[in-house]
Design a protein around this motif. Structure first.
Motif, PDB file in Angstrom:
ATOM      1  N   SER A   3       0.811  -1.220   0.000  1.00 39.90           N
ATOM      2  CA  SER A   3       0.000   0.000   0.000  1.00 39.90           C
ATOM      3  C   SER A   3       0.846   1.273   0.000  1.00 39.90           C
ATOM      4  CB  SER A   3      -0.984  -0.003   1.158  1.00 39.90           C
ATOM      5  OG  SER A   3      -0.300  -0.003   2.387  1.00 39.90           O
ATOM      6  N   LYS A   7       0.631   4.094  -2.832  1.00 39.41           N
ATOM      7  CA  LYS A   7       0.390   5.491  -2.463  1.00 39.41           C
ATOM      8  C   LYS A   7       1.468   6.391  -3.063  1.00 39.41           C
ATOM      9  CE  LYS A   7      -0.311   8.560   1.474  1.00 39.41           C
ATOM     10  NZ  LYS A   7      -0.381   8.668   2.943  1.00 39.41           N
ATOM     11  N   LEU A  42      -3.251  13.815  -0.724  1.00 39.49           N
ATOM     12  CA  LEU A  42      -4.261  13.021  -1.411  1.00 39.49           C
ATOM     13  C   LEU A  42      -5.647  13.665  -1.455  1.00 39.49           C
ATOM     14  CD1 LEU A  42      -3.396   9.326  -0.486  1.00 39.49           C
ATOM     15  CD2 LEU A  42      -3.070  10.481  -2.675  1.00 39.49           C
ATOM     16  N   THR A  43      -5.790  14.867  -0.941  1.00 43.98           N
ATOM     17  CA  THR A  43      -7.019  15.620  -1.111  1.00 43.98           C
ATOM     18  C   THR A  43      -6.787  16.556  -2.283  1.00 43.98           C
ATOM     19  OG1 THR A  43      -7.546  15.475   1.233  1.00 43.98           O
ATOM     20  CG2 THR A  43      -8.637  17.225  -0.024  1.00 43.98           C
ATOM     21  N   THR A 121     -12.416  14.942  -1.554  1.00 46.33           N
ATOM     22  CA  THR A 121     -11.842  13.948  -0.660  1.00 46.33           C
ATOM     23  C   THR A 121     -12.017  12.580  -1.311  1.00 46.33           C
ATOM     24  OG1 THR A 121     -12.438  15.319   1.236  1.00 46.33           O
ATOM     25  CG2 THR A 121     -11.907  13.000   1.675  1.00 46.33           C
ATOM     26  N   GLU A 123     -12.345   8.697  -1.988  1.00 49.72           N
ATOM     27  CA  GLU A 123     -12.754   7.511  -1.241  1.00 49.72           C
ATOM     28  C   GLU A 123     -12.030   6.285  -1.774  1.00 49.72           C
ATOM     29  OE1 GLU A 123     -17.027   7.578  -1.529  1.00 49.72           O
ATOM     30  OE2 GLU A 123     -17.155   9.110   0.036  1.00 49.72           O
ATOM     31  N   GLN A 124     -11.672   6.352  -3.056  1.00 53.18           N
ATOM     32  CA  GLN A 124     -10.942   5.258  -3.698  1.00 53.18           C
ATOM     33  C   GLN A 124     -10.157   5.839  -4.877  1.00 53.18           C
ATOM     34  OE1 GLN A 124     -12.640   1.156  -4.515  1.00 53.18           O
ATOM     35  NE2 GLN A 124     -12.933   2.128  -6.486  1.00 53.18           N
ATOM     36  N   LEU A 138      -6.228   1.896  -4.348  1.00 54.54           N
ATOM     37  CA  LEU A 138      -5.838   2.448  -3.056  1.00 54.54           C
ATOM     38  C   LEU A 138      -7.116   2.846  -2.349  1.00 54.54           C
ATOM     39  CD1 LEU A 138      -3.575   3.436  -1.142  1.00 54.54           C
ATOM     40  CD2 LEU A 138      -3.613   5.612  -2.382  1.00 54.54           C
ATOM     41  N   GLU A 139      -7.480   2.089  -1.329  1.00 52.59           N
ATOM     42  CA  GLU A 139      -8.678   2.396  -0.542  1.00 52.59           C
ATOM     43  C   GLU A 139      -8.320   3.441   0.493  1.00 52.59           C
ATOM     44  OE1 GLU A 139     -11.652   1.147  -1.209  1.00 52.59           O
ATOM     45  OE2 GLU A 139     -11.086  -0.479  -2.550  1.00 52.59           O
ATOM     46  N   LEU A 140      -9.186   4.425   0.648  1.00 53.30           N
ATOM     47  CA  LEU A 140      -8.924   5.505   1.594  1.00 53.30           C
ATOM     48  C   LEU A 140     -10.024   5.611   2.625  1.00 53.30           C
ATOM     49  CD1 LEU A 140      -7.764   8.031  -1.092  1.00 53.30           C
ATOM     50  CD2 LEU A 140      -6.330   6.778   0.467  1.00 53.30           C
TER      51      LEU A 140
END
Length: 140
Positions: A3, A7, A42-43, A121, A123-124, A138-140
């Motif tokens: 992961s 990322k 990541l936002t 934001t 989510e995935q 990448l699950e968030l």
């Protein structure tokens, strides 16, 4: 790939690409347009006018889809598919942070009441990269 490696690759695509498509929903149909995105941990953030269709569409349904990273070099270019939730931000600090002189074509300055920031934001995030036949998620 673990992961953290995934990322890191996602962040690399975001660092190297600023323009992508933002899709919202209008009348139960997708509506896409090109936008400039800024990444912060990541936002994603993108400036726009509060009187646009995208702002209305996000108020009605905040779920969005972003494609970013494809550079047009052909099959195998790395890109991201981002599913996320958008919010309209009118925070003065955010507006000043993302302001640049190019926006003078549309706004009077960072204090212009029509100038807003869309905060997305994720989510995935799915990474499609060179040589891969399926996305890595990448699950968030």
């Amino acid at each position: 790939m673990n992961s953290q490696e995934l990322k890191d690759k996602v962040l690399q695509v975001l660092e190297n690409n600023k323009v992508g498509t933002l899709a919202t929903v209008k009348n139960n149909r997708p509506h896409s347009r090109y936008m400039t995105f800024f990444n912060k941990e990541l936002t994603l953030y993108t400036p726009t006018n509060k009187e646009t269709h995208k702002a209305e569409e996000i108020e009605a349904n905040p779920y969005v889809h972003i494609l970013i990273g494809y550079q047009g070099e052909g099959v195998g270019d790395a890109y991201l598919e981002v599913e996320g939730k958008a919010e309209i931000q009118e925070d003065k600090e955010l507006k000043e942070q993302f302001w640049n002189d190019y926006m003078k074509n549309w706004f009077d300055g960072p204090e212009d009441p029509e100038y807003i920031i869309l905060k997305i934001t994720p989510e995935q995030v799915r990474l499609m990269s060179k040589g891969d036949t399926t996305p890595q998620t990448l699950e968030l």
